[in-house]
Write a protein that holds these residues in place. Structure first.
Motif, PDB file in Angstrom:
ATOM      1  N   PHE A  17     -32.880  62.918 -10.228  1.00 13.72           N
ATOM      2  CA  PHE A  17     -32.641  61.528 -10.525  1.00 13.72           C
ATOM      3  C   PHE A  17     -35.055  60.898 -10.632  1.00 13.72           C
ATOM      4  CE2 PHE A  17     -33.039  61.033  -6.477  1.00 13.72           C
ATOM      5  CZ  PHE A  17     -33.912  59.704  -5.865  1.00 13.72           C
ATOM      6  N   ASN A  18     -35.043  60.187 -11.920  1.00 14.37           N
ATOM      7  CA  ASN A  18     -35.870  60.050 -12.378  1.00 14.37           C
ATOM      8  C   ASN A  18     -36.239  58.203 -11.761  1.00 14.37           C
ATOM      9  OD1 ASN A  18     -36.887  62.278 -13.196  1.00 14.37           O
ATOM     10  ND2 ASN A  18     -35.924  62.022 -15.298  1.00 14.37           N
ATOM     11  N   VAL A  37     -33.774  53.870 -11.311  1.00 14.77           N
ATOM     12  CA  VAL A  37     -32.935  54.681 -11.035  1.00 14.77           C
ATOM     13  C   VAL A  37     -32.214  55.202 -12.073  1.00 14.77           C
ATOM     14  CG1 VAL A  37     -32.152  57.116  -9.662  1.00 14.77           C
ATOM     15  CG2 VAL A  37     -33.417  54.293  -8.900  1.00 14.77           C
ATOM     16  N   TYR A  38     -32.569  56.349 -12.799  1.00 15.57           N
ATOM     17  CA  TYR A  38     -32.311  57.278 -13.659  1.00 15.57           C
ATOM     18  C   TYR A  38     -31.374  58.526 -13.652  1.00 15.57           C
ATOM     19  CZ  TYR A  38     -33.900  53.666 -17.119  1.00 15.57           C
ATOM     20  OH  TYR A  38     -34.701  52.097 -17.504  1.00 15.57           O
ATOM     21  N   HIS A  39     -30.425  58.695 -13.214  1.00 17.44           N
ATOM     22  CA  HIS A  39     -29.757  59.448 -13.378  1.00 17.44           C
ATOM     23  C   HIS A  39     -28.837  60.210 -14.778  1.00 17.44           C
ATOM     24  CE1 HIS A  39     -26.579  61.803 -10.901  1.00 17.44           C
ATOM     25  NE2 HIS A  39     -26.903  61.497 -10.072  1.00 17.44           N
ATOM     26  N   GLY A  74     -19.590  65.931  -8.302  1.00 17.07           N
ATOM     27  CA  GLY A  74     -20.550  66.586  -8.824  1.00 17.07           C
ATOM     28  C   GLY A  74     -21.262  66.032  -9.193  1.00 17.07           C
ATOM     29  N   LYS A  75     -22.398  66.485  -9.421  1.00 19.34           N
ATOM     30  CA  LYS A  75     -23.464  65.840 -10.597  1.00 19.34           C
ATOM     31  C   LYS A  75     -23.348  66.179 -12.023  1.00 19.34           C
ATOM     32  CE  LYS A  75     -27.803  67.959  -9.519  1.00 19.34           C
ATOM     33  NZ  LYS A  75     -26.918  69.032  -8.376  1.00 19.34           N
ATOM     34  N   PHE A 113     -29.926  48.653 -10.862  1.00 22.69           N
ATOM     35  CA  PHE A 113     -30.573  49.386 -10.328  1.00 22.69           C
ATOM     36  C   PHE A 113     -30.957  50.924 -10.803  1.00 22.69           C
ATOM     37  CE2 PHE A 113     -29.864  50.050  -6.330  1.00 22.69           C
ATOM     38  CZ  PHE A 113     -29.377  51.459  -5.826  1.00 22.69           C
ATOM     39  N   CYS A 114     -29.317  51.312 -11.356  1.00 16.71           N
ATOM     40  CA  CYS A 114     -29.074  52.772 -11.713  1.00 16.71           C
ATOM     41  C   CYS A 114     -28.335  53.360 -12.472  1.00 16.71           C
ATOM     42  CB  CYS A 114     -28.715  53.633  -9.944  1.00 16.71           C
ATOM     43  SG  CYS A 114     -28.516  55.039  -9.880  1.00 16.71           S
TER      44      CYS A 114
END
Length: 176
Positions: A17-18, A37-39, A74-75, A113-114
């Motif tokens: 994430f960023n 938070v960027y995911h 999973g991501k 926030f995400c």
């Protein structure tokens, strides 16, 4: 009602994430700060086997220093389609392949926030195989009846949001 970003600062760029800090203009003319938070997103799969048992994986979660019972998940890899990711995660974590995966819902776990969106699928037409875990992944596959899964929810043993929602979806599907 939209918030317009007027300043943006990258705080952290990571593998998963960023993190950014944005100064935004508000609908009332004021300003505020948003830490975001960027995911890339994630997938999860509700697996109910031939014996009508839910397949859960138990693994250690460092974020809260405890074991967790969850549906396989999973991501998303960069550029990966969610369906392809769901197929990959299902086989990696459980050894199962599915004739079909049906998307049942998507959700944002922390939209304040995400940006992470989780797409949840249900597997149909299972074939058992061999797990193929990532080298840093350690988990144990467990199976539970519907009643046992509901008891695990009621007792607080299952605390993972995607798993809670998937079991509740399973419960609703039994009412049809």
């Amino acid at each position: 009602m939209e918030e317009i970003t007027i300043e943006r600062e990258v705080i952290y760029e990571g593998k998963i994430f960023n993190v950014e800090k944005h100064v935004v203009s508000l609908p009332n003319g004021g300003t505020s700060v948003r830490e975001l938070v960027y995911h890339n997103g994630a997938v999860a799969v509700l697996v109910v086997d031939e014996d009508d048992r839910i397949v859960l994986v138990e693994q250690y979660r460092k974020a809260f220093e405890s074991m967790s019972l969850e549906i396989p998940a999973g991501k998303l890899e960069v550029g990966e389609e969610p369906l392809a990711s769901a197929k990959r995660e299902l086989e990696e974590e459980t050894g199962y392949t599915a004739e079909t995966l049906e998307k049942i819902f998507s959700f944002y776990g922390a939209p304040g926030f995400c940006s992470e969106r989780v797409d949840v699928y249900v597997a149909h037409g299972l074939t058992a195989g061999t797990m193929n875990l990532d080298e840093d992944e350690f988990l144990q596959v467990q199976r539970f009846t519907f009643d046992e899964a509901v008891d695990l929810l009621a007792s607080g043993r299952i605390t993972d949001a995607k798993t809670i929602m998937a079991i509740q979806w399973w419960q609703l599907s039994k009412l049809k």
